[in-house]
Write an enzyme that holds these catalytic residues in place. Sequence first.
Site, mmCIF file in Angstrom:
data_model
loop_
_atom_site.group_PDB
_atom_site.id
_atom_site.type_symbol
_atom_site.label_atom_id
_atom_site.label_comp_id
_atom_site.label_asym_id
_atom_site.label_seq_id
_atom_site.Cartn_x
_atom_site.Cartn_y
_atom_site.Cartn_z
ATOM 1 N N GLY A 242 0.781 -1.221 0.000
ATOM 2 C CA GLY A 242 0.000 0.000 0.000
ATOM 3 C C GLY A 242 0.820 1.281 0.000
ATOM 4 C CG HIS A 243 0.140 6.002 1.341
ATOM 5 N ND1 HIS A 243 0.272 6.722 0.176
ATOM 6 C CD2 HIS A 243 0.316 6.905 2.357
ATOM 7 C CE1 HIS A 243 0.519 7.994 0.459
ATOM 8 N NE2 HIS A 243 0.564 8.132 1.774
ATOM 9 C CG PHE A 244 2.893 4.546 5.232
ATOM 10 C CD1 PHE A 244 3.865 5.477 5.549
ATOM 11 C CD2 PHE A 244 1.562 4.909 5.361
ATOM 12 C CE1 PHE A 244 3.527 6.752 5.990
ATOM 13 C CE2 PHE A 244 1.212 6.176 5.804
ATOM 14 C CZ PHE A 244 2.192 7.102 6.119
#
Length: 316
Positions: free
Chosen positions: A289-291
């Site tokens: 995901g994002h991180f």
Amino acid sequence: MSINKLLAASVLATALIGTNAQAAAAQPVVSHHTVDVQGVKIFYREAGDPKAPTVLLLHGFPTSSFMYRELIPKLADRYHVVAPDMPGFGFSDSPDRGKYAYTFDNLAKTMDGFTEALALKRYAIEVFDYGAPVGWRLAVAHPERITAIISQNGNAYEEGLSEGWNPIQRYWKDPTAENRNALREMLKPESIKWQYTHGVSNPDSVAPEAYTLDAAFVARPGNDEIQLDLFGDYANNVKRYPEFQAYFRKYQPPLLAVWGKNDPFFLPAGAEAFKRDDAKAEVHFYNTGHFALETDVEAIGGEIHRFLDRTVGKAH
């Protein structure tokens, strides 16, 4: 959250990171400092030989240089790595909004001052989320200083913006108190945790100290208004996308995009778009995901190291 609880969370996070003493001893030492930049105290992490090529790591929302805690030692064997906390984030000062304008232009001005305070003449930038529009501004202002660019879900193209931006874009178009207050949901601990775990195949693999520390910093008195100011000002980043893209076309910097393909905010199309303007762009996707560094730091860190070795480190 009280400062005592905040410090306790930080101590816990540090303890959890350093449980394996032997492994830590084998890694480059990361030191922690503060420097005054235009009256604002900036906290930063540093590792590696200051004579080596420098890599400047710029964090995003709602985090701090803590997000790079595992990447820094992986790069510091051959590179001088510096990771500051921007004003309003992490352990840096959070000046009163009446004295410090929380805009991306101003964050970039402070980060520019930070590089000058540390006498960083040339450096590669690693940008993530908010760190991207700050880094793009540094590159546009000082193209001669930028040796290479690494973008980890750091966007510069409208096609990279997902529907997750809809509530923020609504606030851009109609900056009412109602639309501003609707964004407070994104500042809640459960929303911050969601940013870390969404799109991750095994959410239990995400270290809880990361989103817990972020939530504690955001919960400080007045920080919510700082974050809402930045949500509103992000519209000015989108307006400047053509300028940033023109920089890529003109200067063709070595560019590596390492992208969590399940990011709910920045779509893979934003990573692919770098190739349109920069013939030197390399793009790699990861099933996270994002991180992305929280789950794939080994793979991403290795890719970044090889990229730096091919570009800025080949003569060192």
